[in-house]
Design a protein around this motif. Structure first.
Motif, mmCIF file in Angstrom:
data_model
loop_
_atom_site.group_PDB
_atom_site.id
_atom_site.type_symbol
_atom_site.label_atom_id
_atom_site.label_comp_id
_atom_site.label_asym_id
_atom_site.label_seq_id
_atom_site.Cartn_x
_atom_site.Cartn_y
_atom_site.Cartn_z
ATOM 1 N N LYS A 26 17.070 -11.942 3.461
ATOM 2 C CA LYS A 26 16.075 -12.721 2.695
ATOM 3 C C LYS A 26 14.673 -12.912 3.480
ATOM 4 C CE LYS A 26 17.158 -17.613 3.618
ATOM 5 N NZ LYS A 26 17.510 -19.011 2.873
ATOM 6 N N ASN A 27 14.686 -12.838 4.730
ATOM 7 C CA ASN A 27 13.379 -13.231 5.640
ATOM 8 C C ASN A 27 12.533 -12.088 5.491
ATOM 9 O OD1 ASN A 27 14.365 -15.797 6.997
ATOM 10 N ND2 ASN A 27 15.866 -14.746 7.057
ATOM 11 N N PHE A 28 12.929 -10.901 5.058
ATOM 12 C CA PHE A 28 12.378 -9.573 4.862
ATOM 13 C C PHE A 28 11.807 -9.257 3.340
ATOM 14 C CE2 PHE A 28 14.720 -9.786 8.489
ATOM 15 C CZ PHE A 28 14.078 -9.355 9.634
ATOM 16 N N ASP A 29 11.048 -8.155 3.270
ATOM 17 C CA ASP A 29 10.290 -7.935 2.159
ATOM 18 C C ASP A 29 11.380 -6.905 1.444
ATOM 19 O OD1 ASP A 29 8.299 -10.030 1.874
ATOM 20 O OD2 ASP A 29 7.104 -8.393 3.186
ATOM 21 N N ASP A 30 12.376 -6.560 1.783
ATOM 22 C CA ASP A 30 13.213 -5.648 1.128
ATOM 23 C C ASP A 30 14.005 -5.888 -0.074
ATOM 24 O OD1 ASP A 30 13.063 -3.595 3.506
ATOM 25 O OD2 ASP A 30 13.891 -5.302 4.499
ATOM 26 N N ASP A 31 14.290 -4.878 -0.872
ATOM 27 C CA ASP A 31 14.819 -5.163 -2.136
ATOM 28 C C ASP A 31 16.593 -4.827 -1.780
ATOM 29 O OD1 ASP A 31 15.656 -5.468 -4.843
ATOM 30 O OD2 ASP A 31 14.666 -3.482 -5.625
ATOM 31 N N VAL A 32 17.350 -5.626 -1.708
ATOM 32 C CA VAL A 32 18.677 -5.469 -1.305
ATOM 33 C C VAL A 32 19.805 -5.771 -2.247
ATOM 34 C CG1 VAL A 32 20.392 -6.411 0.538
ATOM 35 C CG2 VAL A 32 17.958 -6.462 1.068
ATOM 36 N N TYR A 33 20.784 -4.839 -2.212
ATOM 37 C CA TYR A 33 21.805 -4.905 -3.198
ATOM 38 C C TYR A 33 23.109 -5.011 -2.431
ATOM 39 C CZ TYR A 33 18.619 -3.320 -7.246
ATOM 40 O OH TYR A 33 17.609 -3.469 -7.767
ATOM 41 N N LEU A 34 24.218 -5.514 -3.054
ATOM 42 C CA LEU A 34 25.659 -5.257 -2.396
ATOM 43 C C LEU A 34 26.483 -4.775 -3.696
ATOM 44 C CD1 LEU A 34 27.801 -5.803 -0.460
ATOM 45 C CD2 LEU A 34 28.176 -8.075 -1.506
ATOM 46 N N LEU A 35 27.181 -3.711 -3.271
ATOM 47 C CA LEU A 35 28.048 -3.190 -4.169
ATOM 48 C C LEU A 35 29.532 -3.562 -3.732
ATOM 49 C CD1 LEU A 35 25.839 -1.728 -5.470
ATOM 50 C CD2 LEU A 35 27.427 0.391 -5.784
ATOM 51 N N SER A 36 30.501 -4.261 -4.303
ATOM 52 C CA SER A 36 31.816 -4.360 -3.829
ATOM 53 C C SER A 36 32.702 -4.618 -5.212
ATOM 54 C CB SER A 36 31.654 -5.901 -3.162
ATOM 55 O OG SER A 36 33.005 -6.191 -2.722
ATOM 56 N N SER A 37 33.785 -4.648 -4.790
ATOM 57 C CA SER A 37 34.882 -4.681 -5.964
ATOM 58 C C SER A 37 35.192 -6.173 -6.399
ATOM 59 C CB SER A 37 36.301 -4.068 -5.327
ATOM 60 O OG SER A 37 36.760 -4.923 -4.535
ATOM 61 N N THR A 59 20.453 -16.059 -1.590
ATOM 62 C CA THR A 59 19.949 -14.925 -0.456
ATOM 63 C C THR A 59 18.962 -14.060 -1.317
ATOM 64 O OG1 THR A 59 21.615 -13.510 -1.184
ATOM 65 C CG2 THR A 59 22.025 -14.790 0.606
ATOM 66 N N GLY A 60 18.642 -13.693 -2.551
ATOM 67 C CA GLY A 60 17.882 -12.957 -3.245
ATOM 68 C C GLY A 60 18.729 -11.675 -3.193
ATOM 69 N N VAL A 61 19.894 -11.424 -2.647
ATOM 70 C CA VAL A 61 20.701 -10.032 -3.166
ATOM 71 C C VAL A 61 21.224 -10.167 -4.367
ATOM 72 C CG1 VAL A 61 22.684 -8.953 -1.816
ATOM 73 C CG2 VAL A 61 21.063 -10.100 -0.378
ATOM 74 N N LYS A 62 21.248 -8.778 -4.607
ATOM 75 C CA LYS A 62 21.785 -8.491 -5.977
ATOM 76 C C LYS A 62 23.174 -7.859 -6.026
ATOM 77 C CE LYS A 62 17.120 -7.433 -7.523
ATOM 78 N NZ LYS A 62 16.637 -7.640 -6.235
ATOM 79 N N ILE A 63 23.992 -8.665 -6.338
ATOM 80 C CA ILE A 63 25.535 -8.130 -6.329
ATOM 81 C C ILE A 63 25.911 -7.655 -7.487
ATOM 82 C CG2 ILE A 63 27.879 -9.200 -6.094
ATOM 83 C CD1 ILE A 63 26.746 -11.316 -4.228
#
Length: 378
Positions: A26-37, A59-63
């Motif tokens: 979240k401290n960077f300008d990246d577009d971050v995703y998490l794929l999980s079951s 976190t701004g992460v898309k799960i």
């Protein structure tokens, strides 16, 4: 940069490497995703979408959660996960863990995005009786693909033992990069106010030493060995004032047959506090409250967290522990409880109230630095 992490099982409330890396992103300008079951069985929980929503907000992460299509022991294949990755059009895909079905990507056409892998396995944690056959299988079917193609940009070893494990699998040094376990300074730090309030809660004076175990209660981690160490100390000094705090999830069979009989023998001679497991984000308070942390068997990420919070740490002298423990004099040889007791006695006798500052030596392990390292080395 668009980054997709793939982890077969994910608990938003835990403190594993994947959790901390995602938090650091979240401290960077990246577009971050998490794929999980949606399978939460390794954590003995049921899937709760509200926990994901809270983690996304934090976190701004898309799960993205997927159903399990196929399972073999602890290894799974998630429904449509390859297609979803393609649809996301990432720059980087980080496949967590090695030696599972995700490695089948090595047998497919090279992807238009970069792929990195990591290895969490160390010798001390490798117990599978068929592991030698597995090493041969991996060398034959996957290691050559890793070594002789650029389908994996890097395979990260989370320690020197993990590096050796990858070598045993047949992965060449040129493909491996060290990315050690670490900590997040947002979730792990010394907090004096928590120390004061929790010591008041546990009825422990500030000038008294608190020795803690924070982790799982089972036959692999063996926190009961701490009771044996203390019992040895009392043979030399029966008037020794000792406070013990045990925190963590408890396996019933282990507790009934191993831990509680020793606890009952010692409880009238030593102040022993047994408490429940705590949320990961609360653990900094308990490390801050403690002076000495003992992890009697194997290895534990909590050793890093304890030191960040200013605790001395006693552990077995494994290579993984030697990497993580700043003061090497507090490492004891495997199964040498007498040596461990001597180390503990020395720390008690030489204790002062100035907490050791290990932050400078551990700063390179902070996960924002780790995340930056991943991006810089691609």
């Amino acid at each position: 940069m668009r980054i997709v992490h793939v982890e077969d099982h994910f608990d938003p409330s835990a403190g594993y490497q994947i959790n901390e890396l995602l938090l650091a992103s979240k401290n960077f300008d990246d577009d971050v995703y998490l794929l999980s079951s949606t399978d939460m069985s390794p954590f003995h929980k049921l899937y709760d979408s509200k926990m994901d929503e809270a983690y996304e907000k934090k976190t701004g992460v898309k799960i993205i959660r997927l159903k399990v299509k196929f399972r073999m022991s602890s290894r799974i294949i998630m429904e449509n996960y390859s297609k979803i990755i393609e649809d996301l059009n990432p720059d980087l895909v980080y496949l967590h863990g090695i030696g599972d079905f995700k490695d089948l990507v090595l047998w497919r056409k090279k992807k238009p995005y970069k792929i990195v892998r990591d290895c969490h396995m160390s010798w001390v944690a490798s117990r599978n009786r068929l592991r030698k056959l597995y090493y041969i299988f991996f060398r034959l079917f996957f290691a050559n693909k890793i070594n002789n193609t650029n389908k994996y940009e890097k395979v990260y070893a989370l320690g020197l033992e993990e590096w050796e494990y990858l070598n045993r699998l047949g992965v060449n040094d040129e493909k491996i990069q060290l990315l050690p376990h670490g900590y997040s300074d947002e979730t792990m730090y010394f907090d004096y106010s928590s120390r004061v309030s929790l010591r008041k809660h546990y009825n422990i004076n500030e000038n008294e030493i608190l020795i803690s175990y924070i982790g799982k209660f089972n036959m692999y981690k063996r926190p009961d060995l701490i009771l044996k160490m203390v019992e040895q100390l009392l043979l030399y000094n029966n008037n020794l004032k000792i406070n013990l705090l045990f925190i963590g999830s408890k396996e019933p069979k282990y507790m009934d047959s191993v831990f509680l009989p020793k606890y009952n023998q010692l409880r009238n001679r030593v102040n022993i506090i047994l408490d429940d497991a705590k949320e990961y984000e609360e653990l900094y308070k308990y490390f801050s409250t403690s002076d000495i942390c003992i992890f009697p068997k194997e290895t534990s990420l909590s050793s890093i967290h304890a030191q960040v919070c200013g605790c001395k740490v006693i552990m077995e002298n494994h290579k993984s522990n030697s990497e993580r423990v700043i003061d090497k004099s507090t490492l004891f040889e495997v199964d040498d409880l007498e040596g461990a007791s001597n180390i503990l006695m020395n720390l008690i006798e030489n204790h002062n109230h100035d907490r050791p500052d290990f932050i400078k030596q551990l700063k390179h392990l902070e996960y924002k630095n780790q995340f930056n390292k991943i991006k810089e080395n691609l």
